[in-house]
Design a protein around this motif. Structure first.
Motif, PDB file in Angstrom:
ATOM      1  N   PRO A 146       0.801  -1.235   0.000  1.00 55.97           N
ATOM      2  CA  PRO A 146       0.000   0.000   0.000  1.00 55.97           C
ATOM      3  C   PRO A 146       0.830   1.278   0.000  1.00 55.97           C
ATOM      4  O   PRO A 146       0.386   2.313  -0.514  1.00 55.97           O
ATOM      5  N   ASP A 147       2.034   1.225   0.564  1.00 52.24           N
ATOM      6  CA  ASP A 147       2.877   2.419   0.604  1.00 52.24           C
ATOM      7  C   ASP A 147       3.501   2.746  -0.749  1.00 52.24           C
ATOM      8  O   ASP A 147       4.129   3.819  -0.891  1.00 52.24           O
ATOM      9  N   HIS A 148       3.330   1.859  -1.727  1.00 54.57           N
ATOM     10  CA  HIS A 148       3.970   2.064  -3.033  1.00 54.57           C
ATOM     11  C   HIS A 148       2.969   1.968  -4.179  1.00 54.57           C
ATOM     12  O   HIS A 148       3.367   1.748  -5.323  1.00 54.57           O
ATOM     13  N   ARG A 149       1.710   2.174  -3.874  1.00 54.73           N
ATOM     14  CA  ARG A 149       0.708   2.171  -4.932  1.00 54.73           C
ATOM     15  C   ARG A 149       0.764   3.486  -5.722  1.00 54.73           C
ATOM     16  O   ARG A 149       1.273   4.490  -5.248  1.00 54.73           O
ATOM     17  N   GLY A 150       0.212   3.421  -6.944  1.00 52.17           N
ATOM     18  CA  GLY A 150       0.187   4.602  -7.780  1.00 52.17           C
ATOM     19  C   GLY A 150       1.472   4.845  -8.550  1.00 52.17           C
ATOM     20  O   GLY A 150       1.632   5.909  -9.165  1.00 52.17           O
ATOM     21  N   ARG A 151       2.379   3.874  -8.571  1.00 51.51           N
ATOM     22  CA  ARG A 151       3.662   4.025  -9.264  1.00 51.51           C
ATOM     23  C   ARG A 151       3.791   3.074 -10.452  1.00 51.51           C
ATOM     24  O   ARG A 151       4.869   2.929 -11.020  1.00 51.51           O
ATOM     25  N   GLY A 152       2.697   2.388 -10.800  1.00 49.70           N
ATOM     26  CA  GLY A 152       2.747   1.483 -11.942  1.00 49.70           C
ATOM     27  C   GLY A 152       3.278   0.103 -11.623  1.00 49.70           C
ATOM     28  O   GLY A 152       3.456  -0.721 -12.531  1.00 49.70           O
ATOM     29  N   LEU A 153       3.510  -0.195 -10.355  1.00 50.67           N
ATOM     30  CA  LEU A 153       4.073  -1.496  -9.990  1.00 50.67           C
ATOM     31  C   LEU A 153       3.076  -2.626 -10.219  1.00 50.67           C
ATOM     32  O   LEU A 153       3.447  -3.707 -10.701  1.00 50.67           O
ATOM     33  N   GLY A 154       1.820  -2.386  -9.860  1.00 50.64           N
ATOM     34  CA  GLY A 154       0.801  -3.406 -10.081  1.00 50.64           C
ATOM     35  C   GLY A 154       0.619  -3.702 -11.555  1.00 50.64           C
ATOM     36  O   GLY A 154       0.488  -4.866 -11.946  1.00 50.64           O
ATOM     37  N   SER A 155       0.621  -2.664 -12.374  1.00 52.06           N
ATOM     38  CA  SER A 155       0.483  -2.866 -13.821  1.00 52.06           C
ATOM     39  C   SER A 155       1.644  -3.678 -14.367  1.00 52.06           C
ATOM     40  O   SER A 155       1.457  -4.576 -15.198  1.00 52.06           O
ATOM     41  N   ALA A 156       2.849  -3.361 -13.918  1.00 55.21           N
ATOM     42  CA  ALA A 156       4.020  -4.084 -14.403  1.00 55.21           C
ATOM     43  C   ALA A 156       3.961  -5.560 -14.020  1.00 55.21           C
ATOM     44  O   ALA A 156       4.257  -6.445 -14.838  1.00 55.21           O
ATOM     45  N   LEU A 157       3.548  -5.835 -12.785  1.00 64.36           N
ATOM     46  CA  LEU A 157       3.486  -7.225 -12.347  1.00 64.36           C
ATOM     47  C   LEU A 157       2.346  -7.959 -13.041  1.00 64.36           C
ATOM     48  O   LEU A 157       2.494  -9.132 -13.427  1.00 64.36           O
ATOM     49  N   LEU A 158       1.214  -7.295 -13.228  1.00 70.77           N
ATOM     50  CA  LEU A 158       0.102  -7.932 -13.925  1.00 70.77           C
ATOM     51  C   LEU A 158       0.485  -8.224 -15.381  1.00 70.77           C
ATOM     52  O   LEU A 158       0.137  -9.285 -15.915  1.00 70.77           O
ATOM     53  N   ASP A 159       1.184  -7.302 -16.027  1.00 68.74           N
ATOM     54  CA  ASP A 159       1.655  -7.556 -17.391  1.00 68.74           C
ATOM     55  C   ASP A 159       2.547  -8.794 -17.433  1.00 68.74           C
ATOM     56  O   ASP A 159       2.477  -9.600 -18.374  1.00 68.74           O
ATOM     57  N   ALA A 160       3.375  -8.950 -16.408  1.00 72.40           N
ATOM     58  CA  ALA A 160       4.229 -10.128 -16.340  1.00 72.40           C
ATOM     59  C   ALA A 160       3.399 -11.398 -16.184  1.00 72.40           C
ATOM     60  O   ALA A 160       3.757 -12.459 -16.729  1.00 72.40           O
ATOM     61  N   MET A 161       2.286 -11.308 -15.483  1.00 77.17           N
ATOM     62  CA  MET A 161       1.421 -12.476 -15.331  1.00 77.17           C
ATOM     63  C   MET A 161       0.705 -12.804 -16.648  1.00 77.17           C
ATOM     64  O   MET A 161       0.430 -13.976 -16.932  1.00 77.17           O
ATOM     65  N   VAL A 162       0.399 -11.789 -17.426  1.00 77.49           N
ATOM     66  CA  VAL A 162      -0.149 -12.035 -18.766  1.00 77.49           C
ATOM     67  C   VAL A 162       0.862 -12.819 -19.592  1.00 77.49           C
ATOM     68  O   VAL A 162       0.525 -13.800 -20.268  1.00 77.49           O
ATOM     69  N   GLU A 163       2.117 -12.402 -19.530  1.00 73.69           N
ATOM     70  CA  GLU A 163       3.159 -13.109 -20.284  1.00 73.69           C
ATOM     71  C   GLU A 163       3.388 -14.512 -19.731  1.00 73.69           C
ATOM     72  O   GLU A 163       3.681 -15.445 -20.487  1.00 73.69           O
ATOM     73  N   ARG A 164       3.235 -14.666 -18.425  1.00 77.84           N
ATOM     74  CA  ARG A 164       3.363 -16.009 -17.838  1.00 77.84           C
ATOM     75  C   ARG A 164       2.241 -16.905 -18.340  1.00 77.84           C
ATOM     76  O   ARG A 164       2.455 -18.087 -18.632  1.00 77.84           O
ATOM     77  N   THR A 165       1.040 -16.358 -18.465  1.00 78.21           N
ATOM     78  CA  THR A 165      -0.083 -17.127 -19.004  1.00 78.21           C
ATOM     79  C   THR A 165       0.228 -17.596 -20.417  1.00 78.21           C
ATOM     80  O   THR A 165       0.016 -18.770 -20.769  1.00 78.21           O
ATOM     81  N   ARG A 166       0.745 -16.693 -21.238  1.00 76.74           N
ATOM     82  CA  ARG A 166       1.093 -17.062 -22.615  1.00 76.74           C
ATOM     83  C   ARG A 166       2.217 -18.101 -22.640  1.00 76.74           C
ATOM     84  O   ARG A 166       2.190 -19.037 -23.445  1.00 76.74           O
ATOM     85  N   ALA A 167       3.192 -17.936 -21.765  1.00 77.33           N
ATOM     86  CA  ALA A 167       4.316 -18.872 -21.737  1.00 77.33           C
ATOM     87  C   ALA A 167       3.862 -20.282 -21.382  1.00 77.33           C
ATOM     88  O   ALA A 167       4.475 -21.267 -21.818  1.00 77.33           O
ATOM     89  N   LEU A 168       2.802 -20.377 -20.605  1.00 83.36           N
ATOM     90  CA  LEU A 168       2.249 -21.694 -20.243  1.00 83.36           C
ATOM     91  C   LEU A 168       1.324 -22.233 -21.320  1.00 83.36           C
ATOM     92  O   LEU A 168       0.757 -23.324 -21.168  1.00 83.36           O
ATOM     93  N   GLY A 169       1.147 -21.475 -22.395  1.00 84.49           N
ATOM     94  CA  GLY A 169       0.286 -21.919 -23.489  1.00 84.49           C
ATOM     95  C   GLY A 169      -1.190 -21.802 -23.176  1.00 84.49           C
ATOM     96  O   GLY A 169      -2.013 -22.512 -23.772  1.00 84.49           O
ATOM     97  N   ARG A 170      -1.532 -20.867 -22.297  1.00 82.46           N
ATOM     98  CA  ARG A 170      -2.920 -20.719 -21.874  1.00 82.46           C
ATOM     99  C   ARG A 170      -3.488 -19.388 -22.372  1.00 82.46           C
ATOM    100  O   ARG A 170      -2.731 -18.465 -22.713  1.00 82.46           O
ATOM    101  N   THR A 171      -4.803 -19.298 -22.390  1.00 82.49           N
ATOM    102  CA  THR A 171      -5.456 -18.147 -23.023  1.00 82.49           C
ATOM    103  C   THR A 171      -6.402 -17.389 -22.107  1.00 82.49           C
ATOM    104  O   THR A 171      -7.016 -16.406 -22.538  1.00 82.49           O
ATOM    105  N   ARG A 172      -6.530 -17.809 -20.850  1.00 86.09           N
ATOM    106  CA  ARG A 172      -7.468 -17.169 -19.930  1.00 86.09           C
ATOM    107  C   ARG A 172      -6.769 -16.907 -18.606  1.00 86.09           C
ATOM    108  O   ARG A 172      -6.191 -17.819 -18.010  1.00 86.09           O
ATOM    109  N   LEU A 173      -6.837 -15.657 -18.162  1.00 86.24           N
ATOM    110  CA  LEU A 173      -6.205 -15.252 -16.916  1.00 86.24           C
ATOM    111  C   LEU A 173      -7.279 -14.716 -15.979  1.00 86.24           C
ATOM    112  O   LEU A 173      -7.991 -13.768 -16.312  1.00 86.24           O
ATOM    113  N   GLY A 174      -7.404 -15.332 -14.812  1.00 83.92           N
ATOM    114  CA  GLY A 174      -8.394 -14.911 -13.830  1.00 83.92           C
ATOM    115  C   GLY A 174      -7.766 -14.088 -12.722  1.00 83.92           C
ATOM    116  O   GLY A 174      -6.575 -14.242 -12.404  1.00 83.92           O
TER     117      GLY A 174
END
Length: 341
Positions: free
Chosen positions: A93-121
């Motif tokens: 919470p002390d580091h919100r608003g700096r784009g960190l969540g977006s960066a990590l979520l983008d990495a999870m999108v790429e992790r989903t693709r790397a696993l050959g999957r098409t749906r991220l919950g």
């Protein structure tokens, strides 16, 4: 930023996992401390390291100069639902608003693709007064802005214990008039061998049977082996299940429920799955098994003061059962999904 890294946390590194879990728990609890349900570190370590039949868990961290600023818990299945993964992404919470969540979520999108999957919950939580869609709340708006759609809205309900015996007696007696041909059996701990196969099949179908809005979920029957693996994991985590089943005249398990306590939160219990097989509904078996399990919980864990449960907003029958037991609505949650190209 110099010194920023997004990486999987080694599951053998206790110190790194402790730092990762501290951010995950703090971020999940911030602003909703009364109703947050983060896992204690010993429970999380056992979950990550398994084994758990057909499940894989990963811990991902965004660090700045080796300090964890955001955490993601990833889980996916290997024997069913192989098109999807789920990721809980949380920022300190002390580091919100700096784009960190977006960066990590983008990495999870790429992790989903790397696993050959098409749906991220992903999940988000918001106050009751924010309505069924959570528009205007931090988590829901964050996910929508990044391509996620709300599939199902759930309500967290809390029951204050103990429930008077007279109330449980009345509910059980009323339900019993509708299921004279069934037997209700309650027990603490492992499912008895004679019920294990039926329990595994019914519990495996829970997510597919429960309302999930626009999110498609397959049934996941891991059999008796999977059930026993899960039960062994619960023991290592310090958890104790209080369970009940309804058995028909042929001896088949046609309804089940379980209330789970944990040594790490001695005053709380969690309602896990409850399900009545479709061809046996209409006999108030859901009420019968829930009353039996709650009675058992109050006998064997008298220190428990609250039970937490979640229901999809459209699950009218189970909501009616819970409200009759005395559960009150306190918070909403949303189950979101992003479909990848």
């Amino acid at each position: 930023m110099s010194g920023r890294s997004i990486h999987a946390v080694p599951l053998s590194d206790d110190a790194a996992l402790a730092a990762w879990n501290a951010v995950l728990a703090h971020g999940e609890s911030h602003g909703r401390e009364r109703y947050a349900t983060p896992w204690a570190l010993p429970e999380m370590l056992e979950r990550l390291r398994g084994p758990e039949h057909g499940m894989v868990y990963e811990a991902w961290a965004l660090t700045e100069d080796d300090v964890v600023r955001a955490s993601a818990l990833v889980e996916y299945r290997t024997t069913d639902n192989v098109e999807r993964i789920d990721a809980t992404v949380v920022v300190d919470p002390d580091h919100r608003g700096r784009g960190l969540g977006s960066a990590l979520l983008d990495a999870m999108v790429e992790r989903t693709r790397a696993l050959g999957r098409t749906r991220l919950g992903a999940d988000a939580w918001w106050p009751m007064e924010a309505g069924t869609d959570g528009v205007g709340t931090l988590g829901a708006d964050f996910l929508r802005a990044r391509g996620f759609a709300l599939g199902s809205s759930e309500i967290l309900r809390v029951l204050t214990l103990p429930t008077p015996d007279a109330v449980l007696d009345r509910l059980a007696a009323d339900a019993a008039t509708h299921h004279a041909d069934y037997r209700i059996v309650a027990f603490v701990g492992p499912v008895p061998d004679g019920f294990a196969a039926g329990w595994a099949t019914l519990a495996g179908s829970l997510e597919a049977e429960a309302p999930t809005g626009g999110i498609e979920i397959e049934a996941a029957d891991h059999g008796v082996e999977g059930l026993r693996t899960e039960e062994a994991l619960m023991v290592r985590q310090g958890r104790t299940p209080h369970r009940a089943v309804a058995v028909d005249a042929a001896g088949d398990v046609v309804a089940y429920t379980e209330l789970v306590t944990t040594a790490h939160e001695p005053e709380r219990a969690y309602q896990w799955g409850t399900l009545v097989r479709a061809d046996h509904r209409g006999h108030r078996l859901g009420m019968a098994v829930k009353v039996a399990a709650q009675r058992l919980l109050q006998q064997h864990a008298p220190g428990v003061r609250e039970v937490f449960t979640w229901n999809a907003e459209e699950n009218g029958p189970m909501i009616a059962v819970n409200e009759a037991l005395g559960f009150r609505a306190v918070e909403r949650a949303g189950w979101f999904e992003r479909r990848l190209d």
